[in-house]
Motif scaffolding. Structure first.
Motif, PDB file in Angstrom:
ATOM      1  N   LEU A  55       3.114  97.792 -72.744  1.00 57.70           N
ATOM      2  CA  LEU A  55       2.122  98.768 -72.285  1.00 57.70           C
ATOM      3  C   LEU A  55       2.617 100.192 -72.531  1.00 57.70           C
ATOM      4  O   LEU A  55       1.870 101.052 -73.014  1.00 57.70           O
ATOM      5  CB  LEU A  55       1.845  98.550 -70.794  1.00 57.70           C
ATOM      6  N   ARG A  80       8.045  89.977 -67.564  1.00 55.48           N
ATOM      7  CA  ARG A  80       7.484  91.220 -67.037  1.00 55.48           C
ATOM      8  C   ARG A  80       8.006  92.419 -67.829  1.00 55.48           C
ATOM      9  O   ARG A  80       7.257  93.354 -68.119  1.00 55.48           O
ATOM     10  CB  ARG A  80       7.849  91.368 -65.544  1.00 55.48           C
ATOM     11  N   LEU A 137      13.097 101.273 -69.404  1.00 57.93           N
ATOM     12  CA  LEU A 137      12.147 100.486 -68.606  1.00 57.93           C
ATOM     13  C   LEU A 137      12.386  98.990 -68.782  1.00 57.93           C
ATOM     14  O   LEU A 137      12.466  98.244 -67.801  1.00 57.93           O
ATOM     15  CB  LEU A 137      10.712 100.833 -69.001  1.00 57.93           C
ATOM     16  N   ALA A 164      15.428  97.777 -67.040  1.00 58.61           N
ATOM     17  CA  ALA A 164      15.438  97.873 -65.575  1.00 58.61           C
ATOM     18  C   ALA A 164      14.735  96.688 -64.928  1.00 58.61           C
ATOM     19  O   ALA A 164      14.887  96.462 -63.731  1.00 58.61           O
ATOM     20  CB  ALA A 164      14.777  99.173 -65.130  1.00 58.61           C
ATOM     21  N   ILE A 165      13.961  95.935 -65.711  1.00 62.46           N
ATOM     22  CA  ILE A 165      13.217  94.812 -65.155  1.00 62.46           C
ATOM     23  C   ILE A 165      13.974  93.527 -65.468  1.00 62.46           C
ATOM     24  O   ILE A 165      14.295  93.261 -66.623  1.00 62.46           O
ATOM     25  CB  ILE A 165      11.796  94.756 -65.738  1.00 62.46           C
ATOM     26  N   ASP A 166      14.265  92.748 -64.434  1.00 61.56           N
ATOM     27  CA  ASP A 166      15.097  91.563 -64.636  1.00 61.56           C
ATOM     28  C   ASP A 166      14.330  90.414 -65.270  1.00 61.56           C
ATOM     29  O   ASP A 166      14.864  89.687 -66.100  1.00 61.56           O
ATOM     30  CB  ASP A 166      15.679  91.112 -63.289  1.00 61.56           C
ATOM     31  N   LYS A 186       6.044  92.764 -71.028  1.00 62.22           N
ATOM     32  CA  LYS A 186       4.668  93.253 -70.849  1.00 62.22           C
ATOM     33  C   LYS A 186       4.661  94.731 -70.479  1.00 62.22           C
ATOM     34  O   LYS A 186       3.870  95.501 -71.008  1.00 62.22           O
ATOM     35  CB  LYS A 186       3.971  92.435 -69.758  1.00 62.22           C
ATOM     36  N   ALA A 187       5.553  95.109 -69.550  1.00 63.06           N
ATOM     37  CA  ALA A 187       5.602  96.516 -69.148  1.00 63.06           C
ATOM     38  C   ALA A 187       6.006  97.382 -70.340  1.00 63.06           C
ATOM     39  O   ALA A 187       5.411  98.435 -70.584  1.00 63.06           O
ATOM     40  CB  ALA A 187       6.573  96.698 -67.992  1.00 63.06           C
TER      41      ALA A 187
END
Lengths: 221, 259
Positions: free
Chosen positions: B163, B156, B147, B150-152, B159-160
Motif C-alpha cells: 500500500l 501483513r 515499515l 517493523a511488522i513481524d 500488504k502494508a
C-alpha cells in the motif's frame, strides 16, 4: 453523509474532553517557531526571510505529532473494529476522522499562525496569506497523515516510523504553502500557489481516506 | 513455439525457487559481459570531453544508477499492485527483495552525482530539482523498508508495504513537479544538468551497456534475495525441509544416526 457527521461529532467530543492534548500540539508549534530566532539571531530582515519556511515546517510537524492518536485509542479499546464492521464504507469513517483531526489541529494552527508571524515581523497582507495557506493546506496533511497513521497502527516505534513515512509525502504541501507566503511577501500574487495547494487538498481529502481505510483493514486482519 | 507457458505455476514459491536458481548464473554472466563492454567503451574508447575533461566519465555509472533507482521503485509498485490484487505470496517477496537494491542505486546515484558536481559546479550538493527528488526517492525507499521491517507478520508486512509503495508511486510525479517548480522559483537556473543529445555516439553506447549491466545485476541480485526470503518464510513447509536435507552436508549423518 450522516456517518461522516456522526464520526466528526464523536471525535470532536472525545478531543474536547482532553483539552491538554489539543493544547500540547499548539504549544509545540509555538515553541518550535520561537526556537528559530534564538538559533539564528534576532535580525528582523533575516527572520522575515525565514518566516514562511519556519512557520510552515512548524505547522507540518505539529500536525504530524497528533497523527498517532488518530486511530490508536479506538484501536486499543476495540471501537475501531466495531466501526469497521458497521454497514458503512470504512472510507467514510476515515474521512470523518480526517476532518475531525483537521478541526482540532489544522484549524487552530491556522488561527495561531498569524500571531507567530507577528514575531517574525511579517506584514499584514502576508499574515492573512499565511493563515489562509495553512487553512488550505492542512486538510491534505491530515489526509496523507491518516494513511501513515493507519499503516503504523499498533507497531512498535510507531511514532518515529510514522514521521519517516509521512514527511516525504508532505513535501509538495510544504513547497506550495511556504511558496504562497513567500510570493505574497515579495509582492507577487500568491494565487498560483494557493490554487495548487487547494488542488492537493481536494485530491488528498478525496483519495487518501480510501487508501487509509485499506491500510486499516490490513491492520485489523 | 506454441507451447503455452503456465505463469501461474511460477507464482508458487516452490516452483519459483528452482527456476530462479537456474536463471541467476545467466544474469550474472550477462551483467559481467555488459559491464566489461560498457566500462571498456566508457573508460578506454570514449574520447575525453572537450568541456568537462575526464571527469565526465562518472556518468557511465551515474546515469545507469539513476535510471535503475527510479525503475526499481516502479517495478516494486507493480509487484505491490499484483500482490494486493491477486493476493499472491511471491509478489510481496519480490517487492521486499527489490527495495534494498533500489536503495543501493539511489545512494550510488546521489554519491556519484556529488563526485561529479564537485569538479563541475564546485559544490558537492546543489538543490537542483533532480537531485532533490532523487533524495526524496531515497526517503521513500527507506520508509518502505522501515515499515516492512517493523511488522513481524510477513503477510501483513507485505500488504502494508504494498500500500505504501502504491501511495508513493502516485506521489512521485507530484513531488517531482513541485520540487521542479520550487527550484525554478527560488533560484535562477544557474546550473543545468541537461546536456542535450549532442553526446557522441560512443559515449551513448558505453552508457547503455553500463545501464544494461546494472539491469542484469539487479535481476540476479533480486532473484538471489528472493530465494533467501522464500527459504526463510517457507521453512515450515515440506518442500523446503526435503530441499535442505538433500543439500546440507550434515543432514545425512544425522539421518544415519537416527537409523
Amino acid at each position: 453523509m450522516n456517518v461522516i457527521l456522526h464520526i466528526i461529532a464523536r471525535d470532536l467530543r472525545l478531543a474536547l474532553r482532553r483539552p491538554a492534548d489539543l493544547a500540547s500540539v499548539l504549544f509545540f508549534f509555538i515553541i518550535v517557531a520561537s526556537l528559530f530566532p534564538l538559533g539564528v539571531g534576532p535580525e528582523t530582515d533575516l527572520l522575515r526571510r525565514l518566516a514562511p519556511g519556519v512557520l510552515w515546517v512548524g505547522a507540518l510537524l505539529a500536525t504530524m505529532l497528533s497523527l498517532p492518536r488518530m486511530f490508536a485509542d479506538d484501536f486499543y479499546d476495540g471501537a475501531l473494529e466495531q466501526l469497521a464492521l458497521a454497514p458503512y464504507p470504512l472510507g467514510f469513517v476515515v474521512l470523518g476522522k480526517t476532518l475531525a483531526h483537521w478541526l482540532v489541529s489544522g484549524l487552530p494552527l491556522a488561527i495561531l499562525a498569524p500571531l507567530l508571524g507577528l514575531q517574525f515581523d511579517l506584514p499584514g497582507d502576508t499574515l492573512l496569506i499565511l493563515a489562509g495557506s495553512i487553512l488550505l493546506g492542512t486538510p491534505a496533511l491530515s489526509g496523507i497523515g491518516a494513511i501513515g497513521a493507519a499503516l503504523t497502527l499498533g507497531l512498535r516505534g510507531g511514532g518515529v516510523l510514522l514521521s519517516l513515512l509521512v514527511l516525504p509525502l508532505y513535501i509538495p504541501v510544504l513547497i506550495f504553502g511556504a511558496g504562497a507566503v513567500d510570493a505574497s511577501m515579495s509582492g507577487i500574487s500568491p494565487n498560483a500557489h494557493l490554487f495548487l495547494l487547494a488542488a492537493l487538498t481536494v485530491g488528498g481529502v478525496a483519495f487518501a481516506p480510501w487508501a487509509a481505510a485499506a491500510a486499516l483493514k490490513i491492520a485489523l486482519e | 513455439m506454441t507451447m503455452k507457458i503456465n505463469w501461474y505455476k511460477f507464482s508458487a514459491p516452490s516452483a519459483f525457487y528452482p527456476l530462479a536458481g537456474k536463471l541467476i548464473p545467466w544474469f550474472w554472466a550477462l551483467a559481467a559481459l555488459f559491464g566489461v563492454v560498457g566500462l571498456w567503451l566508457g573508460l578506454l574508447v570514449a574520447p575525453t570531453d572537450f568541456q568537462q575533461g575526464e571527469g565526465y566519465r562518472i556518468i557511465f555509472v551515474h546515469v545507469g544508477a539513476s535510471w535503475m533507482s527510479m525503475f526499481i521503485y516502479v517495478v516494486m509498485a507493480f509487484w505491490a499492485a499484483i500482490g494486493l490484487a491477486f493476493n499472491t505470496r511471491l509478489s510481496g517477496m519480490m517487492a521486499a527483495a527489490l527495495a534494498p537494491t533500489g536503495v543501493l542505486f539511489t545512494f550510488v546515484s546521489l554519491w556519484t552525482g556529488a563526485f561529479w558536481g564537485k569538479p563541475m559546479w564546485g559544490a558537492w550538493w546543489v538543490w537542483d530539482a533532480r537531485m532533490t527528488s532523487e533524495l526524496i526517492l531515497l526517503f521513500l525507499y527507506i520508509g518502505f523498508i522501515a515499515l516492512t521491517r517493523a511488522i513481524d507478520d510477513p503477510r501483513r508486512a507485505d500488504k502494508a508495504g504494498a500500500l505504501l509503495a502504491l501511495v508513493g508511486v502516485v506521489n512521485i510525479p507530484i513531488i517531482y513537479f513541485s520540487v521542479k517548480w520550487w527550484n525554478t522559483l527560488h533560484q535562477g537556473a544557474s546550473v543545468s544538468l541537461s546536456k542535450g543529445s549532442s553526446m557522441a555516439a560512443i559515449m551513448l553506447w558505453g552508457m547503455l551497456f553500463c545501464a544494461l549491466a546494472m539491469w542484469m545485476y539487479t535481476i540476479a541480485v533480486v532473484l538471489t534475495r528472493a530465494r533467501g526470503i522464500i527459504l526463510e518464510r517457507e521453512r515450515h513447509t515440506e518442500w523446503v525441509k526435503t530441499l535442505l536435507t538433500q543439500n546440507a552436508p550434515i543432514a545425512p549423518i544425522a539421518q544415519a544416526k537416527a537409523k
